[in-house]
Design a protein around this motif. Structure first.
Motif, mmCIF file in Angstrom:
data_model
loop_
_atom_site.group_PDB
_atom_site.id
_atom_site.type_symbol
_atom_site.label_atom_id
_atom_site.label_comp_id
_atom_site.label_asym_id
_atom_site.label_seq_id
_atom_site.Cartn_x
_atom_site.Cartn_y
_atom_site.Cartn_z
ATOM 1 N N LYS A 48 39.774 32.034 40.482
ATOM 2 C CA LYS A 48 40.439 30.915 41.153
ATOM 3 C C LYS A 48 40.627 31.099 42.657
ATOM 4 O O LYS A 48 40.508 30.165 43.407
ATOM 5 C CB LYS A 48 41.778 30.640 40.493
ATOM 6 N N LYS A 49 40.935 32.289 43.117
ATOM 7 C CA LYS A 49 41.213 32.458 44.543
ATOM 8 C C LYS A 49 40.117 33.279 45.208
ATOM 9 O O LYS A 49 39.720 34.311 44.697
ATOM 10 C CB LYS A 49 42.558 33.151 44.747
ATOM 11 N N PHE A 50 39.681 32.805 46.338
ATOM 12 C CA PHE A 50 38.806 33.556 47.236
ATOM 13 C C PHE A 50 37.380 33.748 46.737
ATOM 14 O O PHE A 50 36.597 34.424 47.388
ATOM 15 C CB PHE A 50 39.409 34.928 47.599
ATOM 16 N N SER A 52 33.556 32.480 45.664
ATOM 17 C CA SER A 52 32.559 31.432 45.877
ATOM 18 C C SER A 52 31.253 31.920 45.248
ATOM 19 O O SER A 52 31.139 33.079 44.839
ATOM 20 C CB SER A 52 32.366 31.187 47.375
ATOM 21 N N LYS A 56 30.569 36.000 44.599
ATOM 22 C CA LYS A 56 30.998 36.252 43.215
ATOM 23 C C LYS A 56 30.534 37.596 42.650
ATOM 24 O O LYS A 56 31.052 38.057 41.641
ATOM 25 C CB LYS A 56 30.549 35.110 42.293
ATOM 26 N N HIS A 64 38.127 40.098 36.594
ATOM 27 C CA HIS A 64 38.100 38.706 36.136
ATOM 28 C C HIS A 64 36.899 38.469 35.224
ATOM 29 O O HIS A 64 37.038 37.890 34.139
ATOM 30 C CB HIS A 64 38.037 37.746 37.329
#
Length: 190
Positions: A48-50, A52, A56, A64
């Motif tokens: 969710k945060k930071f 792209s 990734k 995650h």
């Protein structure tokens, strides 16, 4: 005698390659975990945060993706004679009722197990478990056999829901390894 033995061996290997064994148990638990983790940055959600699509693969997102890979189930697996691998994975989908989506994936890896080709061939609509199992396995079999899936696209399947993507607007781009609007896809189609 040697020619007969070579012929019988060739014939046996040929039949083994064409065998319709789609059981994910062809892979042991460690292999399943490793391959699901290897692909999750493509089929999974971004953190969710930071995160792209450009960053990734950074190590800071490993936790995650390890957890996210475990939220998916390997429903079917097939490896053909050319070492091309086919996967049918599912996950629970956001819904008021318990529903799931399935994704059909084809992938190739090199000798070092690096993914050199990856394509999500289809993703189903949200469905309850029994319906998903029947429809996604039929689509997976057709995918492995190289049969046309277009009759099951939303614009062709009428009121019966099978495939959500690709559709008339969205397609999978093997270059970026993402679902994109068809007009944004560059390069050659598979």
């Amino acid at each position: 005698m040697n020619k007969l033995l070579m012929f019988l061996t060739f014939l046996a290997v040929g039949f083994a390659c064409q065998e319709k064994n789609y059981s994910p148990d062809q892979l042991d638990d460690k292999e399943k975990e490793e391959v699901m983790y290897a692909m999750v940055r493509y089929y999974g959600r971004l953190p969710k945060k930071f995160a792209s699509h450009e960053n990734k693969f950074e190590g800071r997102f490993d936790a995650h993706y390890r957890k996210h890979a475990l939220e998916h189930n390997l429903l079917a697996y097939h490896k053909d004679c050319n070492e091309r691998e086919y996967f049918l994975i599912s996950r629970e989908a956001p819904s008021l009722f318990e529903k799931y989506v399935a994704t059909g994936i084809v992938m190739e890896r090199d000798e070092a197990e690096n993914i050199v080709y990856y394509k999500e061939v289809f993703r189903t609509w949200k469905m309850r478990e029994p319906e998903l199992q029947i429809k996604s396995m039929m689509l997976f079999d057709r995918m492995v056999q190289g049969q046309d899936l277009r009759p099951y696209y939303p614009q062709h399947s009428g009121t019966e829901e099978y495939i959500e993507f690709p559709d008339a607007v969205n397609a999978y781009d093997t270059r970026t390894r993402r679902w994109l609007h068809s007009s944004l896809i560059t390069g050659t189609a598979d």
